[in-house]
Write a protein that holds these residues in place. Structure first.
Motif, mmCIF file in Angstrom:
data_model
loop_
_atom_site.group_PDB
_atom_site.id
_atom_site.type_symbol
_atom_site.label_atom_id
_atom_site.label_comp_id
_atom_site.label_asym_id
_atom_site.label_seq_id
_atom_site.Cartn_x
_atom_site.Cartn_y
_atom_site.Cartn_z
ATOM 1 N N GLU A 84 50.538 59.981 -19.021
ATOM 2 C CA GLU A 84 51.422 60.957 -19.651
ATOM 3 C C GLU A 84 51.978 61.960 -18.637
ATOM 4 N N ALA A 85 51.293 62.123 -17.513
ATOM 5 C CA ALA A 85 51.737 63.065 -16.492
ATOM 6 C C ALA A 85 52.193 62.337 -15.226
ATOM 7 N N ASP A 86 52.713 61.118 -15.379
ATOM 8 C CA ASP A 86 53.202 60.347 -14.237
ATOM 9 C C ASP A 86 54.541 60.929 -13.807
ATOM 10 N N HIS A 87 54.555 61.598 -12.668
ATOM 11 C CA HIS A 87 55.801 62.167 -12.156
ATOM 12 C C HIS A 87 56.468 61.228 -11.168
ATOM 13 N N GLY A 88 55.786 60.126 -10.820
ATOM 14 C CA GLY A 88 56.387 59.099 -9.981
ATOM 15 C C GLY A 88 57.393 58.289 -10.785
ATOM 16 N N ILE A 89 57.016 57.968 -12.011
ATOM 17 C CA ILE A 89 57.919 57.332 -12.982
ATOM 18 C C ILE A 89 57.810 58.178 -14.252
ATOM 19 N N PRO A 90 58.646 59.203 -14.362
ATOM 20 C CA PRO A 90 58.533 60.120 -15.499
ATOM 21 C C PRO A 90 58.644 59.404 -16.844
ATOM 22 N N LEU A 91 58.073 60.014 -17.871
ATOM 23 C CA LEU A 91 58.051 59.431 -19.210
ATOM 24 C C LEU A 91 59.450 59.063 -19.697
ATOM 25 N N ILE A 92 60.449 59.844 -19.339
ATOM 26 C CA ILE A 92 61.818 59.526 -19.763
ATOM 27 C C ILE A 92 62.270 58.198 -19.156
ATOM 28 N N ALA A 93 61.895 57.929 -17.897
ATOM 29 C CA ALA A 93 62.240 56.653 -17.258
ATOM 30 C C ALA A 93 61.429 55.514 -17.865
ATOM 31 N N PHE A 94 60.146 55.758 -18.106
ATOM 32 C CA PHE A 94 59.284 54.755 -18.742
ATOM 33 C C PHE A 94 59.867 54.357 -20.099
ATOM 34 N N ASN A 95 60.273 55.348 -20.892
ATOM 35 C CA ASN A 95 60.830 55.062 -22.219
ATOM 36 C C ASN A 95 62.162 54.326 -22.133
ATOM 37 N N ALA A 96 62.947 54.606 -21.112
ATOM 38 C CA ALA A 96 64.211 53.879 -20.925
ATOM 39 C C ALA A 96 63.933 52.410 -20.598
ATOM 40 N N ILE A 97 62.939 52.163 -19.751
ATOM 41 C CA ILE A 97 62.550 50.786 -19.418
ATOM 42 C C ILE A 97 62.057 50.081 -20.679
ATOM 43 N N LYS A 98 61.213 50.771 -21.431
ATOM 44 C CA LYS A 98 60.676 50.208 -22.677
ATOM 45 C C LYS A 98 61.805 49.856 -23.646
ATOM 46 N N THR A 99 62.725 50.768 -23.847
ATOM 47 C CA THR A 99 63.836 50.551 -24.784
ATOM 48 C C THR A 99 64.687 49.355 -24.356
ATOM 49 N N ALA A 100 64.954 49.258 -23.067
ATOM 50 C CA ALA A 100 65.766 48.131 -22.576
ATOM 51 C C ALA A 100 65.030 46.805 -22.751
ATOM 52 N N LEU A 101 63.754 46.781 -22.422
ATOM 53 C CA LEU A 101 62.989 45.533 -22.511
ATOM 54 C C LEU A 101 62.786 45.063 -23.946
ATOM 55 N N GLU A 102 62.545 45.999 -24.864
ATOM 56 C CA GLU A 102 62.218 45.568 -26.225
ATOM 57 C C GLU A 102 63.406 44.933 -26.942
ATOM 58 N N GLN A 103 64.589 45.005 -26.348
ATOM 59 C CA GLN A 103 65.749 44.323 -26.924
ATOM 60 C C GLN A 103 65.667 42.811 -26.731
ATOM 61 N N THR A 104 64.950 42.378 -25.674
ATOM 62 C CA THR A 104 64.951 40.956 -25.327
ATOM 63 C C THR A 104 63.572 40.349 -25.080
ATOM 64 N N HIS A 105 62.538 41.175 -25.043
ATOM 65 C CA HIS A 105 61.208 40.686 -24.685
ATOM 66 C C HIS A 105 60.135 41.250 -25.605
ATOM 67 N N PRO A 106 59.080 40.458 -25.858
ATOM 68 C CA PRO A 106 57.912 41.031 -26.535
ATOM 69 C C PRO A 106 57.279 42.055 -25.580
ATOM 70 N N ILE A 107 56.984 43.235 -26.091
ATOM 71 C CA ILE A 107 56.483 44.279 -25.205
ATOM 72 C C ILE A 107 55.385 45.093 -25.874
ATOM 73 N N THR A 108 54.375 45.397 -25.107
ATOM 74 C CA THR A 108 53.296 46.285 -25.527
ATOM 75 C C THR A 108 53.269 47.434 -24.532
ATOM 76 N N THR A 109 53.196 48.649 -25.028
ATOM 77 C CA THR A 109 53.166 49.804 -24.136
ATOM 78 C C THR A 109 51.950 50.669 -24.414
ATOM 79 N N GLN A 110 51.607 51.442 -23.408
ATOM 80 C CA GLN A 110 50.471 52.339 -23.502
ATOM 81 C C GLN A 110 50.778 53.585 -22.671
ATOM 82 N N THR A 111 50.543 54.760 -23.256
ATOM 83 C CA THR A 111 50.629 56.020 -22.524
ATOM 84 C C THR A 111 49.238 56.639 -22.560
#
Length: 138
Positions: A84-111
């Motif tokens: 939750e405090a990853d400043h190397g890949i901030p949560l906003i970037a993580f969520n953007a990656i998640k949103t893009a992937l879930e359009q085309t791939h099965p995805i499981t995420t964890q924070t």
């Protein structure tokens, strides 16, 4: 590929760092959650085994990698984990990656709470358990 801001950040770090241990000192607040500062000596020890040239090569590869979109990735399930405090890949970037992937791939995420960028070091049991659970399901 990296954003322009990330490229500039990486270039600055490469220019400033005289050793991999110095990289860790510079990045300490980005890499570890404050509650995990006791892991700093371990992180320094790990960094001291990596030559500075290897760090430079890794940063150059990251800055010059081609841009990837979900449609160019193989059709496989994804597991994404972040602190939750990853400043190397901030949560906003993580969520953007998640949103893009879930359009085309099965995805499981964890924070993971109280964790920075070094999830395997900061929360190895939490990460390991989640990965095992995910592998059983896929």
């Amino acid at each position: 590929g990296d954003s322009k801001l990330m490229v500039e950040r990486r270039k600055g770090l490469v220019k400033a760092a005289k050793s991999t241990s110095e990289v860790i000192h510079i990045q300490k607040d980005i890499l570890l959650h404050p509650t995990n500062s006791h892991l700093f000596p371990t992180l320094l020890s790990m960094a001291s085994t990596i030559p500075l040239t290897t760090f430079h090569q890794q940063q150059t590869a990251a800055m010059t990698r081609p841009h990837t979109t979900p449609s160019t990735l193989p059709p496989v399930p994804f597991f994404l984990s972040t602190g939750e405090a990853d400043h190397g890949i901030p949560l906003i970037a993580f969520n953007a990656i998640k949103t893009a992937l879930e359009q085309t791939h099965p995805i499981t995420t964890q924070t993971i709470p109280h964790v920075g960028h070094m999830t395997p070091l900061e929360a190895p049991d939490v990460l390991g358990d989640a990965l095992c659970d995910w592998l059983v399901r896929i």
